[in-house]
Design a protein around this motif. Structure first.
Motif, PDB file in Angstrom:
ATOM      1  N   LEU A 156       0.833  -1.211   0.000  1.00 15.83           N
ATOM      2  CA  LEU A 156       0.000   0.000   0.000  1.00 15.83           C
ATOM      3  C   LEU A 156       0.863   1.255   0.000  1.00 15.83           C
ATOM      4  N   CYS A 157       1.904   1.233   0.826  1.00 19.23           N
ATOM      5  CA  CYS A 157       2.823   2.368   0.900  1.00 19.23           C
ATOM      6  C   CYS A 157       3.417   2.635  -0.483  1.00 19.23           C
ATOM      7  N   SER A 158       3.834   1.570  -1.171  1.00 21.92           N
ATOM      8  CA  SER A 158       4.387   1.717  -2.529  1.00 21.92           C
ATOM      9  C   SER A 158       3.350   2.313  -3.463  1.00 21.92           C
ATOM     10  N   VAL A 172       9.965   0.875  -7.271  1.00 22.57           N
ATOM     11  CA  VAL A 172       9.651   0.943  -5.839  1.00 22.57           C
ATOM     12  C   VAL A 172       9.045  -0.371  -5.333  1.00 22.57           C
ATOM     13  N   LEU A 173       8.259  -1.024  -6.170  1.00 22.85           N
ATOM     14  CA  LEU A 173       7.563  -2.219  -5.690  1.00 22.85           C
ATOM     15  C   LEU A 173       8.523  -3.352  -5.326  1.00 22.85           C
ATOM     16  N   PRO A 174       9.449  -3.733  -6.224  1.00 28.57           N
ATOM     17  CA  PRO A 174      10.391  -4.795  -5.823  1.00 28.57           C
ATOM     18  C   PRO A 174      11.261  -4.394  -4.643  1.00 28.57           C
ATOM     19  N   ALA A 175      11.658  -3.116  -4.585  1.00 33.43           N
ATOM     20  CA  ALA A 175      12.528  -2.681  -3.484  1.00 33.43           C
ATOM     21  C   ALA A 175      11.790  -2.770  -2.149  1.00 33.43           C
ATOM     22  N   MET A 176      10.561  -2.243  -2.108  1.00 33.91           N
ATOM     23  CA  MET A 176       9.790  -2.236  -0.854  1.00 33.91           C
ATOM     24  C   MET A 176       9.399  -3.649  -0.433  1.00 33.91           C
ATOM     25  N   LEU A 177       8.895  -4.443  -1.387  1.00 32.21           N
ATOM     26  CA  LEU A 177       8.452  -5.795  -1.032  1.00 32.21           C
ATOM     27  C   LEU A 177       9.645  -6.675  -0.666  1.00 32.21           C
ATOM     28  N   GLY A 178      10.772  -6.461  -1.342  1.00 31.53           N
ATOM     29  CA  GLY A 178      11.961  -7.267  -1.051  1.00 31.53           C
ATOM     30  C   GLY A 178      12.420  -7.089   0.384  1.00 31.53           C
ATOM     31  N   VAL A 179      12.599  -5.838   0.817  1.00 30.84           N
ATOM     32  CA  VAL A 179      13.120  -5.606   2.172  1.00 30.84           C
ATOM     33  C   VAL A 179      12.074  -5.976   3.225  1.00 30.84           C
ATOM     34  N   HIS A 180      10.790  -5.727   2.899  1.00 25.89           N
ATOM     35  CA  HIS A 180       9.770  -6.029   3.907  1.00 25.89           C
ATOM     36  C   HIS A 180       9.432  -7.510   3.999  1.00 25.89           C
TER      37      HIS A 180
ATOM     38  N   SER B  21      15.514   0.290  23.938  1.00 30.43           N
ATOM     39  CA  SER B  21      15.435   1.302  22.880  1.00 30.43           C
ATOM     40  C   SER B  21      16.773   2.001  22.595  1.00 30.43           C
ATOM     41  N   PRO B  22      17.609   2.295  23.634  1.00 30.88           N
ATOM     42  CA  PRO B  22      18.896   2.918  23.291  1.00 30.88           C
ATOM     43  C   PRO B  22      19.811   1.994  22.485  1.00 30.88           C
ATOM     44  N   LEU B  23      19.509   0.670  22.502  1.00 27.54           N
ATOM     45  CA  LEU B  23      20.341  -0.291  21.779  1.00 27.54           C
ATOM     46  C   LEU B  23      19.831  -0.546  20.359  1.00 27.54           C
ATOM     47  N   ALA B  24      18.701   0.094  20.004  1.00 29.00           N
ATOM     48  CA  ALA B  24      18.091  -0.178  18.707  1.00 29.00           C
ATOM     49  C   ALA B  24      19.022   0.233  17.568  1.00 29.00           C
ATOM     50  N   SER B  25      18.858  -0.437  16.435  1.00 25.11           N
ATOM     51  CA  SER B  25      19.657  -0.120  15.251  1.00 25.11           C
ATOM     52  C   SER B  25      19.338   1.281  14.763  1.00 25.11           C
ATOM     53  N   SER B  26      20.390   2.038  14.419  1.00 20.81           N
ATOM     54  CA  SER B  26      20.158   3.386  13.900  1.00 20.81           C
ATOM     55  C   SER B  26      20.176   3.393  12.371  1.00 20.81           C
ATOM     56  N   TRP B  27      20.259   2.219  11.780  1.00 25.08           N
ATOM     57  CA  TRP B  27      20.170   2.152  10.316  1.00 25.08           C
ATOM     58  C   TRP B  27      18.797   2.621   9.855  1.00 25.08           C
ATOM     59  N   PRO B  28      18.700   3.165   8.651  1.00 25.24           N
ATOM     60  CA  PRO B  28      17.389   3.572   8.134  1.00 25.24           C
ATOM     61  C   PRO B  28      16.452   2.377   8.024  1.00 25.24           C
ATOM     62  N   ASP B  29      15.151   2.617   8.189  1.00 30.09           N
ATOM     63  CA  ASP B  29      14.206   1.503   8.066  1.00 30.09           C
ATOM     64  C   ASP B  29      13.927   1.220   6.584  1.00 30.09           C
ATOM     65  N   GLY B  30      13.101   0.231   6.335  1.00 26.11           N
ATOM     66  CA  GLY B  30      12.874  -0.231   4.968  1.00 26.11           C
ATOM     67  C   GLY B  30      12.501   0.895   4.016  1.00 26.11           C
ATOM     68  N   LEU B  31      11.511   1.715   4.414  1.00 21.42           N
ATOM     69  CA  LEU B  31      11.062   2.810   3.539  1.00 21.42           C
ATOM     70  C   LEU B  31      12.153   3.873   3.376  1.00 21.42           C
ATOM     71  N   GLU B  32      12.825   4.245   4.488  1.00 23.55           N
ATOM     72  CA  GLU B  32      13.886   5.266   4.413  1.00 23.55           C
ATOM     73  C   GLU B  32      15.004   4.816   3.477  1.00 23.55           C
TER      74      GLU B  32
END
Lengths: 216, 100
Positions: A156-158, A172-180, B21-32
């Motif tokens: 949905l986000c994609s 965006v779709l393969p990238a988002m679905l791949g990591v998630h 929480s202070p030990l959480a990964s600071s890497w960007p999340d999937g969307l970022e």
């Protein structure tokens, strides 16, 4: 997966927001005068756990992290409508107090991470759960519900990003679905682990034959 | 006062928020991460639409980032609990009339 402001156009934000407002209003209506007084703290605790767990980003691959969504877990424990309200409260507080997720994108974030995970995750869990009374089947159903909830949110986000013209579908779709797909596996493991803890300490909540619901 | 199940569950949540929480990964999340790789991350830059009291889960004025995160985590966890407790209360049926 919290969308910041700037990623979505106004129409997409408004449309997603309208759907979320509608579902949250229905959830409130569905539970009105139906929550058992002794179950009130369970709503609060479910939200507290989801909020705390969402702070814990775990590394997945190549400089990318993920965190629990928790919508499927809460829906399995307390029912889909309660889960909609729990996830919405968490996302609203994250947005306005902690600047996690944009204020204009809040409706989209509630739709992606709250509404979809709660309703779809619950539907998958309930459908598979009807096949067998065995607890192993329920754990499998819960794992799948959690994984699919994450994937559906990413999908949905994609779509929202594509409709907004932010990025092209084919990238965006393969990238988002791949990591998630990977983040979803961790979501499934945490969901099953949390259910196992609940089943030991509160078997009346899970695995009760009827999904516990907050109502009676 | 007898310890109830939800007391324990709330304490577990507070411990997660404060200690993990202070030990959480600071890497960007999937969307970022996807936004960075595909080049649209910059669209989110600039001042936020609405300013928040505790941006990025940090309590202001504390030099230790771990402590600032822990305090923000505890406050957020308690706030979510309180809000949903109030929501539950508003949606609950009355025990006396028991018409629900």
């Amino acid at each position: 997966m919290h969308i910041p402001d700037g990623f979505l156009d106004l129409q997409t934000s408004v449309a997603a927001g309208a759907i979320s407002v509608g579902v949250v209003a229905y959830a409130s209506y569905a539970l009105r005068k139906r929550v058992a007084p002794e179950k009130i703290p369970l709503l609060g605790v479910a939200g507290a756990f989801v909020f705390a767990a969402q702070m814990i980003n775990f590394p997945v691959v190549g400089g990318t992290s993920g965190h629990l969504l928790g919508a499927a877990l809460v829906a399995i424990l307390l029912g889909p409508w309660a889960a909609v309200l729990v996830m919405t409260a968490v996302l609203v507080i994250q947005c306005f107090i902690f600047q996690d997720g944009g204020a204009l994108a809040l409706g989209a974030n509630v739709l992606n991470m709250g509404v979809t995970g709660a309703l779809l995750g619950y539907a998958i869990y309930a459908t598979i759960g009807k096949l067998s009374q065995r607890v192993s089947v329920r754990y499998t159903a819960a794992f799948l519900a959690a994984w699919i909830a994450v994937m559906a949110g990413a999908f949905l986000c994609s779509c929202e990003l594509i409709i907004s013209g932010t990025v092209a579908l084919q990238v965006v779709l393969p990238a988002m679905l791949g990591v998630h797909a990977l983040i979803g596996v961790v979501e499934g493991v945490i969901t099953v682990g949390a259910l196992a803890l609940v089943s030991r300490s509160r078997p009346d909540i899970w695995p009760a034959l009827q999904p516990a619901e907050v109502t009676q | 006062m007898k310890m109830k199940w939800w007391h324990g569950a709330l304490i577990v949540s507070l411990v997660i928020a404060a200690i993990l929480s202070p030990l959480a990964s600071s890497w960007p999340d999937g969307l970022e991460r996807v936004a960075e790789v595909l080049g649209f991350a910059t669209q989110a830059e600039g001042s936020p639409t609405v300013s928040s009291p505790l941006p990025d889960y940090l309590f202001p004025g504390i030099t230790s980032e771990g402590l600032a995160t822990a305090i923000a985590g505890i406050l957020g966890t308690l706030l979510v609990f309180a809000v949903l407790y109030a929501v539950g209360k508003a949606l609950a049926y009355s025990e006396k009339t028991n018409d629900g």
